[in-house]
Write a protein that holds these residues in place. Structure first.
Motif, short mmCIF file in Angstrom:
data_model
loop_
_atom_site.label_atom_id
_atom_site.label_comp_id
_atom_site.label_asym_id
_atom_site.label_seq_id
_atom_site.Cartn_x
_atom_site.Cartn_y
_atom_site.Cartn_z
N GLU A 1 12.46 36.19 30.53
CA GLU A 1 13.42 37.29 30.40
C GLU A 1 12.95 38.46 31.26
O GLU A 1 13.76 39.18 31.84
CB GLU A 1 13.62 37.64 28.93
CG GLU A 1 13.17 39.00 28.52
CD GLU A 1 12.17 38.96 27.35
OE1 GLU A 1 11.66 37.89 26.97
OE2 GLU A 1 11.87 40.04 26.84
N GLN A 2 11.63 38.62 31.44
CA GLN A 2 11.13 39.70 32.31
C GLN A 2 11.43 39.35 33.77
O GLN A 2 11.75 40.22 34.58
CB GLN A 2 9.62 39.86 32.14
CG GLN A 2 9.20 40.33 30.78
CD GLN A 2 9.47 41.83 30.57
OE1 GLN A 2 10.43 42.39 31.08
NE2 GLN A 2 8.60 42.47 29.85
N ILE A 3 11.29 38.05 34.10
CA ILE A 3 11.54 37.62 35.48
C ILE A 3 13.02 37.83 35.82
O ILE A 3 13.38 38.30 36.89
CB ILE A 3 11.11 36.14 35.65
CG1 ILE A 3 9.58 36.05 35.54
CG2 ILE A 3 11.57 35.58 36.99
CD1 ILE A 3 9.03 34.66 35.40
N ASP A 4 13.88 37.54 34.82
CA ASP A 4 15.32 37.78 35.01
C ASP A 4 15.58 39.27 35.16
O ASP A 4 16.22 39.72 36.10
CB ASP A 4 16.11 37.25 33.79
CG ASP A 4 15.98 35.73 33.68
OD1 ASP A 4 15.61 35.10 34.69
OD2 ASP A 4 16.21 35.20 32.60
N LYS A 5 14.99 40.05 34.23
CA LYS A 5 15.24 41.50 34.18
C LYS A 5 14.85 42.15 35.52
O LYS A 5 15.58 42.98 36.06
CB LYS A 5 14.43 42.10 33.03
CG LYS A 5 14.63 43.58 32.79
CD LYS A 5 13.91 44.00 31.50
CE LYS A 5 13.59 45.50 31.50
NZ LYS A 5 12.52 45.82 30.52
N TYR A 6 13.68 41.76 36.04
CA TYR A 6 13.22 42.40 37.29
C TYR A 6 13.65 41.60 38.51
O TYR A 6 13.25 41.91 39.63
CB TYR A 6 11.69 42.56 37.27
CG TYR A 6 11.21 43.54 36.22
CD1 TYR A 6 10.78 43.09 34.96
CD2 TYR A 6 11.22 44.92 36.46
CE1 TYR A 6 10.37 43.99 33.99
CE2 TYR A 6 10.81 45.81 35.50
CZ TYR A 6 10.39 45.34 34.25
OH TYR A 6 9.96 46.23 33.28
N ARG A 7 14.42 40.54 38.28
CA ARG A 7 15.01 39.75 39.38
C ARG A 7 13.94 39.36 40.42
O ARG A 7 14.06 39.64 41.58
CB ARG A 7 16.14 40.54 40.05
CG ARG A 7 17.06 41.22 39.05
CD ARG A 7 18.21 41.95 39.68
NE ARG A 7 19.12 41.02 40.38
CZ ARG A 7 19.85 40.13 39.73
NH1 ARG A 7 19.80 40.04 38.43
NH2 ARG A 7 20.62 39.30 40.39
N ILE A 8 12.85 38.73 39.92
CA ILE A 8 11.78 38.39 40.88
C ILE A 8 11.62 36.88 41.04
O ILE A 8 10.56 36.39 41.42
CB ILE A 8 10.41 39.00 40.44
CG1 ILE A 8 10.05 38.54 39.02
CG2 ILE A 8 10.42 40.50 40.55
CD1 ILE A 8 8.57 38.61 38.74
N HIS A 9 12.70 36.11 40.74
CA HIS A 9 12.59 34.64 40.86
C HIS A 9 12.10 34.24 42.25
O HIS A 9 11.15 33.48 42.39
CB HIS A 9 13.96 33.99 40.65
CG HIS A 9 14.56 34.27 39.32
ND1 HIS A 9 15.22 35.45 39.03
CD2 HIS A 9 14.56 33.55 38.19
CE1 HIS A 9 15.62 35.41 37.78
NE2 HIS A 9 15.24 34.29 37.23
N HIS A 10 12.78 34.81 43.28
CA HIS A 10 12.48 34.37 44.67
C HIS A 10 11.05 34.73 45.04
O HIS A 10 10.28 33.94 45.55
CB HIS A 10 13.47 35.02 45.66
CG HIS A 10 13.52 36.51 45.50
ND1 HIS A 10 14.22 37.10 44.48
CD2 HIS A 10 12.90 37.50 46.17
CE1 HIS A 10 14.03 38.41 44.55
NE2 HIS A 10 13.24 38.67 45.57
N GLN A 11 10.63 35.97 44.64
CA GLN A 11 9.26 36.40 44.97
C GLN A 11 8.27 35.50 44.26
O GLN A 11 7.30 35.04 44.85
CB GLN A 11 9.05 37.86 44.54
CG GLN A 11 7.66 38.39 44.92
CD GLN A 11 7.18 39.50 44.00
OE1 GLN A 11 7.96 40.08 43.26
NE2 GLN A 11 5.89 39.77 44.02
#
Ligand SMILES: CC(=O)N[C@H]1CCN(c2c(Cl)cnc3[nH]c(-c4cn(C)nc4C)nc23)C1
Length: 278
Positions: free
Chosen positions: A49-59
């Motif tokens: 949920e943090q990865i979604d929230k900060y939109r860092i999937h690609h990174q």
């Protein structure tokens, strides 16, 4: 799950979790032991949920792909990863010696032999990363770990996991960034050569060369290359020569990693085994 493990499909069942090593915005890192082999690893837990929230999937995916392909004695290994409903788990090499940052803070500054040994190890690791077209590893003391023999390991915490020990540098410090980065200009892999100069200075003097109370003053000192060498602790002129050849505004004129390895200060002081902190 026996077959699953055989094909490298790991799950939490394969690990016994130990003490937390660090924590940050996106998750925590624990010591862990793989049950069957008893192998010790560092398990980094990131919350989806943090990865979604900060939109860092690609990174995160890029970081994972990069780190899993890099295989070098001075780069912390990423052995694999797995996930469950709400977390992603990274299986990382465990560095038994902890953070070089901690040693630096404890000791105030390192000896010329220790500093030259770590700079040579870093230059080796960076030359390897550059040969794999990987640049701008976020190298600052926090991301430098030591193995059980005192050998340096670059651990790139791209998604800022801070360790438990109190941080003195606020997160996102400019201290280690080259002028072209802080000025948002085009940059290439020579930004890492600049950072080596900053780290060499900090190993020898105990503080980075452009440190200032306010971030904007650090910015001004970096772009001006406002470099000076205090009288204490006494540092050899060869060391100052190396630092001055790396902290050069024109990135094309910075000492190359190859030339750095042949610099008199490195030849004279670096321990070829890459370890020397007792
Ligand atoms: C920059 C940062 O966040 N570092 C934290 C998190 C991951 N991490 C480690 C990682 Cl990712 C791997 N190995 C480690 N070993 C240690 C450590 C060992 N001792 C004795 N003390 C420490 C601390 N830490 C790690 C430490």
């Amino acid at each position: 799950e026996k077959n699953a493990a055989a094909y490298g499909q790991w799950s939490l069942k394969n690990f016994e979790i130990g003490r937390p090593l660090g924590r940050g915005k996106f998750g925590r890192v624990y010591v862990a032991r793989e049950v069957k082999s008893k192998y010790i690893v560092a398990l980094k837990v990131l919350f989806k949920e943090q990865i979604d929230k900060y939109r860092i999937h690609h990174q995160l995916r890029r970081e994972m792909e990069i780190q899993s392909t890099l295989k070098h004695p001075n780069v912390l290994r990423l052995y694999g990863w797995f996930d469950d409903d709400d977390r992603i788990f990274l299986i990382l090499e465990y560095a038994h010696g902890g953070e070089l940052y901690g040693v630096l803070r404890e000791r105030g500054h390192l000896t010329e032999r220790e500093s030259a040994t770590y700079i040579a190890s870093l230059a080796n690791a960076l030359a390897y990363c550059h040969s794999q077209d990987v640049i701008h590893r976020d190298i600052k003391p926090e991301n430098l770990l030591l193995d059980h023999e005192g050998r340096l390991k670059i651990a790139d915490f791209g998604w800022s996991v801070q360790s438990r020990s109190k941080r003195h540098t606020m997160c996102g410090t400019l201290d280690y960034l080259a002028p072209e980065l802080v000025e948002n200009k085009a940059h290439d892999y020579t930004v890492d050569n600049w950072t080596l100069g900053v780290l060499c200075y900090e190993f020898l003097y105990g503080a980075p060369p452009f440190e200032a109370a306010m971030q904007h003053d650090t910015f001004k000192r970096i772009v001006k290359v406002d470099l000076s060498f205090p009288p204490n602790p006494p540092v050899s002129k060869e060391a100052k020569d190396l630092i001055s050849r790396l902290l050069v505004k024109d990135s094309a004129k910075r000492l190359s990693l190859k030339k750095l390895m042949d610099h008199p200060w490195i030849i004279k002081n670096a321990d070829p085994k890459g370890a020397c902190i007792q």
